[in-house]
Design a protein around this motif. Structure first.
Motif, PDB file in Angstrom:
ATOM      1  N   LEU A 112       0.587  -0.916   0.119  1.00  8.33           N
ATOM      2  CA  LEU A 112       0.253   0.109  -0.039  1.00  8.33           C
ATOM      3  C   LEU A 112       1.247   0.987  -0.245  1.00  8.33           C
ATOM      4  N   LEU A 113       1.634   1.132   0.818  1.00  7.96           N
ATOM      5  CA  LEU A 113       2.925   2.052   0.873  1.00  7.96           C
ATOM      6  C   LEU A 113       3.728   2.858   0.154  1.00  7.96           C
ATOM      7  N   VAL A 114       3.961   2.118  -1.098  1.00  8.62           N
ATOM      8  CA  VAL A 114       4.473   1.784  -2.370  1.00  8.62           C
ATOM      9  C   VAL A 114       3.691   2.661  -3.159  1.00  8.62           C
ATOM     10  N   GLU A 115       2.942   1.892  -2.954  1.00 10.07           N
ATOM     11  CA  GLU A 115       1.723   2.183  -4.155  1.00 10.07           C
ATOM     12  C   GLU A 115       1.177   3.529  -4.255  1.00 10.07           C
ATOM     13  N   LEU A 116       1.086   3.974  -2.587  1.00 12.56           N
ATOM     14  CA  LEU A 116       0.766   5.336  -2.699  1.00 12.56           C
ATOM     15  C   LEU A 116       1.952   6.086  -2.907  1.00 12.56           C
ATOM     16  N   GLY A 117       3.532   6.180  -2.867  1.00 11.07           N
ATOM     17  CA  GLY A 117       4.619   6.644  -3.253  1.00 11.07           C
ATOM     18  C   GLY A 117       4.233   6.935  -5.012  1.00 11.07           C
ATOM     19  N   VAL A 118       4.300   5.607  -5.943  1.00 13.75           N
ATOM     20  CA  VAL A 118       3.980   5.682  -7.207  1.00 13.75           C
ATOM     21  C   VAL A 118       2.619   6.569  -7.358  1.00 13.75           C
ATOM     22  N   LEU A 119       1.630   6.325  -6.945  1.00  9.74           N
ATOM     23  CA  LEU A 119       0.603   7.423  -7.295  1.00  9.74           C
ATOM     24  C   LEU A 119       1.214   8.660  -6.907  1.00  9.74           C
ATOM     25  N   ILE A 120       1.905   9.660  -6.664  1.00  8.64           N
ATOM     26  CA  ILE A 120       2.778  10.559  -6.137  1.00  8.64           C
ATOM     27  C   ILE A 120       3.529  10.887  -7.252  1.00  8.64           C
ATOM     28  N   THR A 121       4.212  10.091  -6.811  1.00  7.29           N
ATOM     29  CA  THR A 121       5.233  10.823  -7.994  1.00  7.29           C
ATOM     30  C   THR A 121       4.457  10.545  -9.650  1.00  7.29           C
ATOM     31  N   VAL A 122       3.631  10.234  -9.434  1.00  6.76           N
ATOM     32  CA  VAL A 122       3.079   9.721 -11.257  1.00  6.76           C
ATOM     33  C   VAL A 122       2.057  11.001 -11.306  1.00  6.76           C
ATOM     34  N   ALA A 123       0.773  11.070  -9.876  1.00  8.16           N
ATOM     35  CA  ALA A 123       0.193  11.858 -10.218  1.00  8.16           C
ATOM     36  C   ALA A 123       0.778  13.881 -10.267  1.00  8.16           C
ATOM     37  N   GLY A 124       2.131  14.083  -9.948  1.00  8.75           N
ATOM     38  CA  GLY A 124       3.089  15.211  -9.884  1.00  8.75           C
ATOM     39  C   GLY A 124       3.841  15.449 -10.942  1.00  8.75           C
ATOM     40  N   VAL A 125       4.445  14.263 -11.381  1.00  7.81           N
ATOM     41  CA  VAL A 125       5.072  14.270 -13.010  1.00  7.81           C
ATOM     42  C   VAL A 125       3.976  14.659 -13.960  1.00  7.81           C
ATOM     43  N   MET A 126       2.936  13.885 -14.063  1.00  6.98           N
ATOM     44  CA  MET A 126       1.557  14.101 -15.256  1.00  6.98           C
ATOM     45  C   MET A 126       1.594  16.279 -14.892  1.00  6.98           C
ATOM     46  N   LEU A 127       1.462  16.030 -14.287  1.00  7.67           N
ATOM     47  CA  LEU A 127       0.773  17.374 -13.994  1.00  7.67           C
ATOM     48  C   LEU A 127       1.680  18.848 -14.107  1.00  7.67           C
ATOM     49  N   LYS A 128       2.814  18.390 -13.526  1.00  6.95           N
ATOM     50  CA  LYS A 128       3.921  19.698 -14.040  1.00  6.95           C
ATOM     51  C   LYS A 128       3.919  19.034 -15.695  1.00  6.95           C
ATOM     52  N   ILE A 129       4.358  18.241 -16.202  1.00  7.01           N
ATOM     53  CA  ILE A 129       4.150  18.411 -17.572  1.00  7.01           C
ATOM     54  C   ILE A 129       3.959  19.324 -18.079  1.00  7.01           C
ATOM     55  N   PHE A 130       2.154  19.089 -17.513  1.00  7.52           N
ATOM     56  CA  PHE A 130       0.132  20.006 -18.155  1.00  7.52           C
ATOM     57  C   PHE A 130       0.934  20.979 -18.041  1.00  7.52           C
ATOM     58  N   TYR A 131       1.741  21.915 -16.600  1.00  5.08           N
ATOM     59  CA  TYR A 131       1.325  23.250 -16.654  1.00  5.08           C
ATOM     60  C   TYR A 131       2.747  23.622 -16.945  1.00  5.08           C
ATOM     61  N   VAL A 132       3.694  23.088 -17.288  1.00  6.50           N
ATOM     62  CA  VAL A 132       4.770  23.816 -18.669  1.00  6.50           C
ATOM     63  C   VAL A 132       4.740  24.021 -19.270  1.00  6.50           C
ATOM     64  N   PHE A 133       3.937  22.630 -19.989  1.00  5.37           N
ATOM     65  CA  PHE A 133       3.119  22.604 -21.366  1.00  5.37           C
ATOM     66  C   PHE A 133       2.771  24.301 -21.306  1.00  5.37           C
ATOM     67  N   ALA A 134       1.638  23.932 -21.261  1.00  6.47           N
ATOM     68  CA  ALA A 134       0.116  24.659 -21.097  1.00  6.47           C
ATOM     69  C   ALA A 134       0.552  26.245 -20.710  1.00  6.47           C
ATOM     70  N   GLY A 135       1.788  26.566 -20.048  1.00  5.31           N
ATOM     71  CA  GLY A 135       2.283  27.842 -19.085  1.00  5.31           C
ATOM     72  C   GLY A 135       2.791  28.170 -20.480  1.00  5.31           C
ATOM     73  N   ARG A 136       3.200  27.661 -21.284  1.00  7.28           N
ATOM     74  CA  ARG A 136       4.283  28.452 -22.504  1.00  7.28           C
ATOM     75  C   ARG A 136       3.652  28.730 -23.149  1.00  7.28           C
ATOM     76  N   GLY A 137       3.858  30.268 -23.427  1.00  5.87           N
ATOM     77  CA  GLY A 137       3.075  31.232 -24.385  1.00  5.87           C
ATOM     78  C   GLY A 137       1.426  30.938 -23.760  1.00  5.87           C
ATOM     79  N   ARG A 138       1.508  31.027 -23.227  1.00  8.39           N
ATOM     80  CA  ARG A 138       0.272  31.541 -22.483  1.00  8.39           C
ATOM     81  C   ARG A 138       0.176  32.404 -20.820  1.00  8.39           C
ATOM     82  N   ASP A 139       1.234  32.493 -20.423  1.00  8.89           N
ATOM     83  CA  ASP A 139       1.673  33.698 -19.471  1.00  8.89           C
ATOM     84  C   ASP A 139       2.122  35.017 -19.994  1.00  8.89           C
ATOM     85  N   PRO A 140       1.595  35.636 -18.819  1.00  8.91           N
ATOM     86  CA  PRO A 140       2.001  37.814 -19.224  1.00  8.91           C
ATOM     87  C   PRO A 140       2.933  37.665 -20.074  1.00  8.91           C
TER      88      PRO A 140
END
Lengths: 143, 166
Positions: A112-140
């Motif tokens: 359970l703990l190990v899967e939780l670690g995988v969840l946290i990292t995967v969710a973080g990386v996916m979100l970060k990739i989305f943020y930097v991709f979507a953030g480029r060109g849209r930031d002021p």
């Protein structure tokens, strides 16, 4: 996207269920299909959905960049920490049998703990990739 | 049906259409995986292939142009390479044991032990989870680090440029 009333209402209705489903996939992964990776992707998808409907700044306010970055590292640290905890309790690295009095129970807890670690990292990386991709060109300040 | 989707993707010049078609392809692939009883993989394919990567590719299109540039030369060398690699892979599959052959090495090595012992040893009824997180815990740790590295790479490559512009 600001005036899409239907989309905004539907998103508000759907997102809690997406997050709930992610948690179900995570914690029911022992019994049915699923696990940390899938749950992490679904969690990230829920936030990305929110970002698509309500705009990137709203998503960034909801889940700040700093938090996402610490998620990326925190998941790996949690996974490694479970391994090191096994070592400190007298087993090998990533040996879950020593995590509880009953070996089978220890396995359960470790997984359970190990899967939780995988969840946290995967969710973080996916979100970060989305943020930097979507953030480029849209930031002021961006192009 | 998958072949039709792939052909449509190759012939399509509008990248928006290509991205949508690749999402459809991922969903078809997920149904194939469900038919093969690999529900865990199907779930990943549907979530990552059809969900997240579609959004990321649309984001990339937003940053670039939405139609494919005409190739400058006839891509003869890539065609030869692709055909050569594809031919070698098909040649390689001829040496594999027949589909669902019970005597294949993959079914006689460690798999029987996992299937017979996983529930009593780990108390986890889903064998996929037991193998992933417990028996092959090192590999999953490695995979998590791969995902971590990907995130770090994206941060290192894309974030600095934005700061330069600010």
């Amino acid at each position: 996207m600001r005036s899409q009333l239907v989309l905004r209402v539907i998103a508000k209705l759907l997102i809690p269920f997406m997050l709930l489903f992610a948690l179900y996939v995570q914690f029911h992964g022992d019994f049915g299909p699923g696990g940390g990776f899938q749950a992490g992707v679904i969690t990230a998808a829920a936030v990305i959905f929110y970002g698509l409907i309500y705009g990137l700044p709203a998503a960034r306010r909801l889940v700040p960049d700093r938090f996402v970055e610490s998620m990326i590292a925190g998941g790996v640290l949690l996974y490694g920490g479970v391994g090191v905890a096994g070592m400190l309790l007298g087993g090998n690295f990533l040996d879950y049998f020593v995590l509880a009095a009953d070996p089978v129970h220890g396995q359960h807890r470790g997984i359970l703990l190990v899967e939780l670690g995988v969840l946290i990292t995967v969710a973080g990386v996916m979100l970060k990739i989305f943020y930097v991709f979507a953030g480029r060109g849209r930031d002021p300040g961006g192009a | 049906m998958m072949i039709v989707v792939v052909l449509a993707m190759v012939l399509q010049r509008n990248l928006f259409g290509v991205v949508v078609l690749s999402g459809i392809y991922s969903f078809l692939m997920a149904t194939v995986l469900v038919a093969l009883d690999a529900v865990d993989v199907a779930m990943t394919e549907a979530a990552v292939g059809a969900g997240i990567s579609t959004v990321l590719l649309l984001g990339a299109i937003y940053l670039t142009r939405a139609s494919e540039a005409k190739p400058l030369r006839r891509p003869l060398l890539p065609l030869v390479v692709a055909l050569g690699v594809g031919g070698a892979l098909i040649h390689g599959t001829l040496g594999l044991p027949a589909f669902s052959d019970p005597a294949a090495p993959i079914h006689t090595h460690v798999a029987p032990r996992y299937i017979e012992q996983a529930v009593t040893e780990t108390g986890v009824p889903n064998v996929v989870t037991a193998v992933l997180a417990s028996y092959r815990g090192y590999d999953t740790f490695g995979e998590t680090i791969v995902v971590f590295t990907a995130g770090i790479g994206v941060i290192a490559l894309l974030r600095r440029r934005r700061k330069d512009r600010d």
